[in-house]
Design an enzyme around this catalytic site. Structure first.
Site, PDB file in Angstrom:
ATOM      1  CE  LYS A   1      66.319 -21.481  59.144  1.00 17.14           C
ATOM      2  NZ  LYS A   1      66.263 -22.662  58.529  1.00 17.14           N
TER       3      LYS A   1
ATOM      4  NE  ARG B   1      61.903 -30.819  60.443  1.00 18.36           N
ATOM      5  CZ  ARG B   1      62.561 -29.652  60.039  1.00 18.36           C
ATOM      6  NH1 ARG B   1      62.669 -28.443  60.665  1.00 18.36           N
ATOM      7  NH2 ARG B   1      63.419 -30.177  58.889  1.00 18.36           N
TER       8      ARG B   1
END
Ligand code: AMP
Length: 223
Positions: A20, A133
């Site tokens: 997102k 990440r």
């Protein structure tokens, strides 16, 4: 930038790790719209050590949602007439609960949202993405352990330090995914009932996903 008359008013929904943040920034740039990430806003406040930021950090690090009244206070300021969001915006990470979705309707009044996009990525893929990440502390650019910055975990864009987010621990991630199902999935239905929802496949290369997103936005704003 697209030929649309005004930048669109979009909400981007998706589990953590769905991409997102990256895609919202690209869409904002493409359409000349403002980008509001409530998560980024809270992290920036926490990094500056404000009382509000430190309070939000307690919830974030545990994988909990920041209480609605705190989130709404911040978003209200941003959406106020003459506020930083202006006419067109991409909301990323907001709304996340039904009370937030209904408060957003109230804040926008008659000039409501153009489209709500659910960026869909299966749970096993987001778990892998989040485990690897790494994020630039300074500009928030996202990397993965499999595609790190060129030089020693220093951001290629701004030279900031690239590290794991404090809330990307296994327990916090599990909690966030559970809360996503409990609190955020119901708003997908809320927007579907209002004819605003479209689902976009978030699996694939970033450029490929971005093209899918632009197509659904263009189709909607030119309809
Ligand atoms: P994100 O960067 O969108 O993954 O958000 C990081 C964290 O910030 C979330 O796990 C929540 O703790 C908090 N947060 C961000 N946006 C909201 C929101 N709209 N409502 C409640 N908590 C939020």
């Amino acid at each position: 930038m697209s030929e649309c008359r005004q930048p669109p008013r979009l909400v981007l929904l998706g589990k953590q790790g769905a991409g997102k943040g990256t895609q919202a920034a690209r869409l904002a740039d493409h359409y000349g719209a403002a980008h509001l990430s409530t998560g980024e806003l809270f992290r920036a406040q926490a990094a500056s050590g404000t009382a509000f930021g430190l309070e939000a950090k307690r919830y974030m690090d545990a994988g909990d949602l920041v209480p609605d009244e705190i989130v709404l206070g911040v978003v209200e300021e941003c959406l106020a007439p003459g506020g930083p969001l202006g006419d067109g915006f991409i909301l990323d990470g907001f709304p996340r609960t039904l009370p937030q979705a209904s408060a957003l309707d109230g804040l926008l009044g008659s000039h409501g949202l153009d489209l709500v996009i659910d960026l869909e990525v299966p749970r096993e893929i987001v778990l892998d993405r989040i485990a690897g990440r790494r994020v630039c502390e300074n500009c928030q650019r996202v990397y993965h352990v499999n595609s790190p910055p060129t030089v020693n975990w220093t951001c290629d864009t701004c030279g900031g330090e690239v590290k794991q987010r404090d809330d990307d621990t296994e327990e916090a991630v599990e909690r966030r995914l559970t809360l996503y199902d409990q609190e955020t999935v119901p708003i997908i239905e809320y927007y579907r009932e209002r004819g605003l929802l479209t689902v976009v496949d978030g699996v694939g290369e970033g450029d490929e996903v971005f093209e899918r997103l632009v197509k659904v936005v263009d189709d909607r704003i030119h309809a």
